[in-house]
Every structure is written in structure tokens, then in C-alpha cells.
Design a protein around this motif. Sequence first.
Motif, PDB file in Angstrom:
ATOM      1  N   GLN A 293       0.890  -0.919  -0.192  1.00  0.00           N
ATOM      2  CA  GLN A 293       0.039   0.445  -0.091  1.00  0.00           C
ATOM      3  C   GLN A 293       0.764   1.062   0.134  1.00  0.00           C
ATOM      4  O   GLN A 293       0.281   2.216  -0.690  1.00  0.00           O
ATOM      5  CB  GLN A 293      -1.139  -0.401   0.927  1.00  0.00           C
ATOM      6  CG  GLN A 293      -1.687  -1.488   1.142  1.00  0.00           C
ATOM      7  CD  GLN A 293      -2.558  -0.976   2.397  1.00  0.00           C
ATOM      8  OE1 GLN A 293      -2.238  -0.781   3.753  1.00  0.00           O
ATOM      9  NE2 GLN A 293      -4.223  -1.747   2.611  1.00  0.00           N
TER      10      GLN A 293
ATOM     11  N   ARG B 119      -1.860   2.401  -7.933  1.00  0.00           N
ATOM     12  CA  ARG B 119      -2.773   2.270  -7.794  1.00  0.00           C
ATOM     13  C   ARG B 119      -3.370   0.930  -7.895  1.00  0.00           C
ATOM     14  O   ARG B 119      -3.424   0.798  -7.095  1.00  0.00           O
ATOM     15  CB  ARG B 119      -4.081   3.564  -8.576  1.00  0.00           C
ATOM     16  CG  ARG B 119      -4.309   4.615  -8.985  1.00  0.00           C
ATOM     17  CD  ARG B 119      -5.428   4.751  -9.399  1.00  0.00           C
ATOM     18  NE  ARG B 119      -5.698   4.825  -9.991  1.00  0.00           N
ATOM     19  CZ  ARG B 119      -5.537   5.892 -11.802  1.00  0.00           C
ATOM     20  NH1 ARG B 119      -4.701   7.155 -10.892  1.00  0.00           N
ATOM     21  NH2 ARG B 119      -4.784   6.027 -12.807  1.00  0.00           N
TER      22      ARG B 119
ATOM     23  N   GLN C 101      -1.689  -0.934  -4.644  1.00  0.00           N
ATOM     24  CA  GLN C 101      -2.058   0.015  -3.217  1.00  0.00           C
ATOM     25  C   GLN C 101      -3.288  -1.221  -3.448  1.00  0.00           C
ATOM     26  O   GLN C 101      -4.039  -2.060  -1.730  1.00  0.00           O
ATOM     27  CB  GLN C 101      -2.865   1.291  -3.419  1.00  0.00           C
ATOM     28  CG  GLN C 101      -1.747   2.721  -3.207  1.00  0.00           C
ATOM     29  CD  GLN C 101      -2.513   3.450  -3.699  1.00  0.00           C
ATOM     30  OE1 GLN C 101      -3.126   3.766  -2.668  1.00  0.00           O
ATOM     31  NE2 GLN C 101      -2.201   4.650  -4.196  1.00  0.00           N
ATOM     32  N   ALA C 102      -4.174  -1.455  -4.442  1.00  0.00           N
ATOM     33  CA  ALA C 102      -5.218  -1.927  -4.563  1.00  0.00           C
ATOM     34  C   ALA C 102      -4.632  -4.057  -4.128  1.00  0.00           C
ATOM     35  O   ALA C 102      -5.522  -4.655  -3.657  1.00  0.00           O
ATOM     36  CB  ALA C 102      -6.348  -2.328  -6.160  1.00  0.00           C
TER      37      ALA C 102
ATOM     38  N   ASP D  22      -4.709  -3.837  -0.902  1.00  0.00           N
ATOM     39  CA  ASP D  22      -5.975  -3.595   0.287  1.00  0.00           C
ATOM     40  C   ASP D  22      -6.865  -5.344   0.380  1.00  0.00           C
ATOM     41  O   ASP D  22      -7.381  -5.674   1.412  1.00  0.00           O
ATOM     42  CB  ASP D  22      -6.712  -2.453  -0.324  1.00  0.00           C
ATOM     43  CG  ASP D  22      -6.043  -1.463  -0.679  1.00  0.00           C
ATOM     44  OD1 ASP D  22      -5.665  -0.872   0.517  1.00  0.00           O
ATOM     45  OD2 ASP D  22      -7.440  -0.575  -1.322  1.00  0.00           O
TER      46      ASP D  22
END
Length: 57
Positions: free
Chosen positions: A13, A36, A39-40, A43
Motif C-alpha cells: 500500500q 493504484r 495499492q489495490a 488492500d
Amino acid sequence: MAGNEKSKSRMEQVKGKAKEAAGRAVGNERMEAEGRAEQAKGDARQAKEKGKDTFRH
């Protein structure tokens, strides 16, 4: 083991957020999108670990 996975998710992240910010600063859309995506991924890993913790306790 779970602690290791949690730290991996947090690192993904943070790394993704930094990459996204760098891409935005330079104007590189690809780098921003990669950030992004990282990060996903972080997550998703974190959600998986939280689910494991829920069923473990």
C-alpha cells in the motif's frame, strides 16, 4: 505468518501510494496507474488477512 502477510500488505500500500504520487508529479499516467494497482493489491491482501483473523478468533 499472519504478521508477515500483514506487513507485506502495508508495504504494498505504501509503495503504491508513493509510486502513484511520483507518477502524478512527473505526469506519467502509467506509473500512476501502477501505483493504484499496487495499492489495490495491498488492500486485497489486507482484507484477506482480516477475514482470516475473524475466523481464527
